[in-house]
Write a protein that holds these residues in place. Structure first.
Motif: not given
Ligand code: MRU
Length: 347
Positions: A47-50, A90, A158, A160, A164, A170, A197, A237-238, A248-249, A315
């Motif tokens: 999980r985590g955007a990147p 997702r 969260c 990051a 993530a 990040t 998280q 950020a997502d 974001n979360k 989110f």
């Protein structure tokens, strides 16, 4: 350098550090197809955007390997389904769509190759996305580190971190880079209900690196801001909309409002791949709603009454006006809005 790998490629398999079980167990889940990667993304193994962007890129490479002996038609059909299943895993983090877009470009470029060459090229592209992510985090980390005082206390929400991303992180990348630059940083980690998280992942990953961390409940954030010196709130950020609104979360928006109330700078650290200029404002960002069981209890324990109505948006959107600066691999953007983001991307 962190001692664990969020994702790693071994022979012809993707191994994902299974984040559902951290910090109790440090186990890797093996994936050998796009479908299994999509399932792992849905289940929050990764999980985590990147990180989900990186995993999805590997998912495409895995599918190409599986299809390397197939006819051109079967290859094309199989890849189409792989892109679809991964894209649907997702909805909120745009890095997923961004990574898949890059992989689509490679699929198109390799159209003239045989199956084995195509699979090798797609795997090389997935590895490049992962390597670039690490490099980006290091660059944005050093830009962000310059924002912190010599002795800093940072609140984060969260995870990051390295968990993530492909590594370094990040928001936690900014903290790691500040420490590498000789600063001292202590972290206040919000637990981050409902998936925890912060409590399970951020606290664990910082502890692994010997970075001082104090875990608090999300509800204690206002108290801590009022009673302790907190130099900055830094989150990931997502998706960042064209006007600078930040998804974001869940709970991030609360932290931003509190930070403004207490005159604490609120920084968002993210790669440029998190910017979505096709989305005008945060109101247009799709917000994932997850299983209500995540709110009703945790693992085998249930604390909510049976048959109660539960909502579980995972989110939220922080309006751009509450963001002191965006920290990216191209530099720091104070008070991000459309003009500033367009200039950043053009520069
Ligand atoms: O539901 P998650 O754990 O995938 O949510 C993660 C976050 O909200 C992170 O803050 C965000 O993806 C940035 S990760 C560098």
């Amino acid at each position: 350098m962190t001692a664990f790998h969020t994702l790693r490629w071994t022979v012809d398999t993707l191994e994902l550090l299974d984040q559902r079980w951290l910090p109790d167990r440090c186990e890797y889940l093996r994936c050998d197809s796009a479908r299994s990667v999509a399932q792992a993304i849905r289940d929050l193994v990764v999980r985590g955007a990147p990180a989900i962007g990186c995993a999805a890129a590997y998912g495409i490479a895995l599918e190409a390997l599986q299809l390397s002996g197939a006819s051109k038609r079967q290859f094309a059909d199989g890849m189409d389904s792989a892109f679809t299943v991964l894209a649907q895993s997702r909805p909120t983090a745009v890095n997923l769509a961004w990574a898949l877009q890059r992989m689509r470009g490679s699929v198109a470029q390799t159209a003239g190759m045989d199956g084995r060459q195509r699979a090798a090229t797609l795997l090389a592209m997935a590895k490049q996305i992962v390597d670039e992510d690490l490099d980006i985090n290091r660059r944005l980390g050093s830009f962000g580190a310059a924002l912190l005082p010599e002795h800093a206390c940072v609140m984060t929400h969260c995870n990051a971190g390295a968990l993530a991303t492909a590594g370094h992180g990040t928001a936690l990348g900014v903290i790691r880079s500040a420490i590498e630059a000789g600063k001292t940083v202590e972290v206040i980690a919000n637990e981050t209900r409902p998936f925890l998280q912060g409590a399970r992942l951020t606290a664990w990953e910082l502890q692994q690196d010997g970075i001082p961390v104090t875990l608090i409940t999300d509800s204690a954030a206002g108290y801590m801001m009022g009673r302790h010196r907190i130099d900055a709130v830094i989150v990931g950020a997502d998706r960042v909309a064209a006007n600078g609104d930040v998804a974001n979360k869940i709970g991030t928006y609360m932290m931003a409002v509190l930070a403004r109330r207490h005159c604490i700078p609120f920084y968002v650290a993210c790669p440029l791949s998190t910017l979505d200029m096709a989305v005008a404002s945060g109101a247009d960002i799709p917000i994932e709603q997850r299983d209500t069981a995540e709110v009703a209890g945790y693992r085998d324990l249930r604390w909510a009454p049976a048959d109660i109505h539960i909502a579980n948006p995972v989110f939220d959107v922080t309006p751009a006006e509450l963001v002191s600066a965006l920290v990216t691999e191209k530099g720091v953007v104070p008070a991000p809005g459309r003009a500033a983001l367009e200039a950043l991307l053009a520069g």
